[in-house]
Design a protein around this motif. Sequence first.
Motif, PDB file in Angstrom:
ATOM      1  N   UNK A  11     -44.933  90.828-101.582  1.00 12.82           N
ATOM      2  CA  UNK A  11     -45.247  90.310-100.238  1.00 12.82           C
ATOM      3  C   UNK A  11     -46.441  89.366-100.316  1.00 12.82           C
ATOM      4  N   UNK A  12     -47.510  89.784-100.983  1.00 13.35           N
ATOM      5  CA  UNK A  12     -48.711  88.953-101.082  1.00 13.35           C
ATOM      6  C   UNK A  12     -48.406  87.647-101.822  1.00 13.35           C
ATOM      7  N   UNK A  13     -47.579  87.716-102.856  1.00  9.97           N
ATOM      8  CA  UNK A  13     -47.216  86.511-103.584  1.00  9.97           C
ATOM      9  C   UNK A  13     -46.396  85.561-102.731  1.00  9.97           C
ATOM     10  N   UNK A  27     -39.455  84.056-107.569  1.00  3.87           N
ATOM     11  CA  UNK A  27     -38.857  84.823-108.667  1.00  3.87           C
ATOM     12  C   UNK A  27     -39.644  84.667-109.959  1.00  3.87           C
ATOM     13  N   UNK A  28     -39.872  83.421-110.363  1.00  2.00           N
ATOM     14  CA  UNK A  28     -40.484  83.152-111.660  1.00  2.00           C
ATOM     15  C   UNK A  28     -41.931  83.624-111.735  1.00  2.00           C
ATOM     16  N   UNK A  29     -42.705  83.337-110.688  1.00  2.15           N
ATOM     17  CA  UNK A  29     -44.155  83.532-110.756  1.00  2.15           C
ATOM     18  C   UNK A  29     -44.660  84.818-110.111  1.00  2.15           C
ATOM     19  N   UNK A  30     -43.825  85.455-109.301  1.00  2.86           N
ATOM     20  CA  UNK A  30     -44.293  86.640-108.568  1.00  2.86           C
ATOM     21  C   UNK A  30     -43.418  87.863-108.852  1.00  2.86           C
ATOM     22  N   UNK A  31     -42.136  87.781-108.508  1.00  7.50           N
ATOM     23  CA  UNK A  31     -41.262  88.955-108.540  1.00  7.50           C
ATOM     24  C   UNK A  31     -41.057  89.504-109.951  1.00  7.50           C
ATOM     25  N   UNK A  32     -40.648  88.631-110.885  1.00  3.73           N
ATOM     26  CA  UNK A  32     -40.386  89.130-112.236  1.00  3.73           C
ATOM     27  C   UNK A  32     -41.663  89.644-112.925  1.00  3.73           C
ATOM     28  N   UNK A  34     -44.739  74.450-112.364  1.00  4.02           N
ATOM     29  CA  UNK A  34     -46.180  74.624-112.521  1.00  4.02           C
ATOM     30  C   UNK A  34     -46.629  75.935-111.884  1.00  4.02           C
ATOM     31  N   UNK A  35     -47.722  76.531-112.380  1.00  8.10           N
ATOM     32  CA  UNK A  35     -48.263  77.741-111.739  1.00  8.10           C
ATOM     33  C   UNK A  35     -48.608  77.486-110.277  1.00  8.10           C
ATOM     34  N   UNK A  36     -48.517  78.527-109.471  1.00  8.86           N
ATOM     35  CA  UNK A  36     -48.829  78.421-108.046  1.00  8.86           C
ATOM     36  C   UNK A  36     -50.302  78.072-107.869  1.00  8.86           C
ATOM     37  N   UNK A  37     -50.570  77.072-107.046  1.00  8.26           N
ATOM     38  CA  UNK A  37     -51.934  76.656-106.767  1.00  8.26           C
ATOM     39  C   UNK A  37     -52.250  76.742-105.290  1.00  8.26           C
ATOM     40  N   UNK A  38     -53.434  76.298-104.926  1.00 11.96           N
ATOM     41  CA  UNK A  38     -53.888  76.392-103.541  1.00 11.96           C
ATOM     42  C   UNK A  38     -52.990  75.643-102.565  1.00 11.96           C
ATOM     43  N   UNK A  39     -52.366  74.546-103.029  1.00  5.85           N
ATOM     44  CA  UNK A  39     -51.598  73.701-102.113  1.00  5.85           C
ATOM     45  C   UNK A  39     -50.098  73.786-102.338  1.00  5.85           C
TER      46      UNK A  39
END
Length: 243
Positions: free
Chosen positions: A204-206, A124-129, A44-49
């Motif tokens: 870094x922020x991700x 990796x999936x949601x930030x780096x790539x 799932x996409x990154x969320x607040x929690x």
Amino acid sequence: MRAVRRTIGWIVGIAIVGVLGMMLWASLRGRPQDLPWAPLDLGQPIGMFTGRKLTALTEDFPQCRALLDRAGVRYTVLPPRKGEGQCGYADGVRLADTGARRIAFTPSGLGVACPVAAALSMWEWDVVQPAAQRHFGARVASVDHFGSYSCRRIYGRDAGNWSEHSTADAIDIAGFRLTDGTRITVARDWKGDGAKAAFLREVRDGACTLFATTLSPDYNAAHADHLHLDQANRGATGWRACR
């Protein structure tokens, strides 16, 4: 008494409206992980929690393995290890360099605590790539690292708190190698206004949304050549560090 019941009614009503509002907001954003009670799903996409749920896996190795399996992350379970003081781990996994995780780690054979493996996969999936595609039009082929498990206290001191490395709940990231041959290192490329510096700050922020602690060269000189990522379980306070 009637006034008390009326006050309680108002409080309950506000709470219900708040919960419904959160559910609607998460639905419109398409991010179930914005809801604290939604089960963690690495796909799932990154969320607040999301970050807090990943950190909570430090107390549930079977659940962590189940999440890796469901997401298609290839790994092998490491035998428990015990060292001096609090050093050691019982939730270690060695990540494979193939499968749903397409980024290789250099040196190969990286072993980390399971919650770190779960967070690295989402990173990796949601930030780096995505960041690599935006800044360079290429994918990351491998990540250079300085290791995970190390039986030592913070900054290698003789006394004081034990490092998260002492339980394999941390990893130090030194740089990235892209599929087109481009190399990006924290030591050389952090400063400046170019694409490499922007990429490093974005990843870094991700990482801050996924790890309990993210430390970069912006923190102090000891981190001038790497990003420190860990899943420190800080109990009920759950405070997080992002520098």
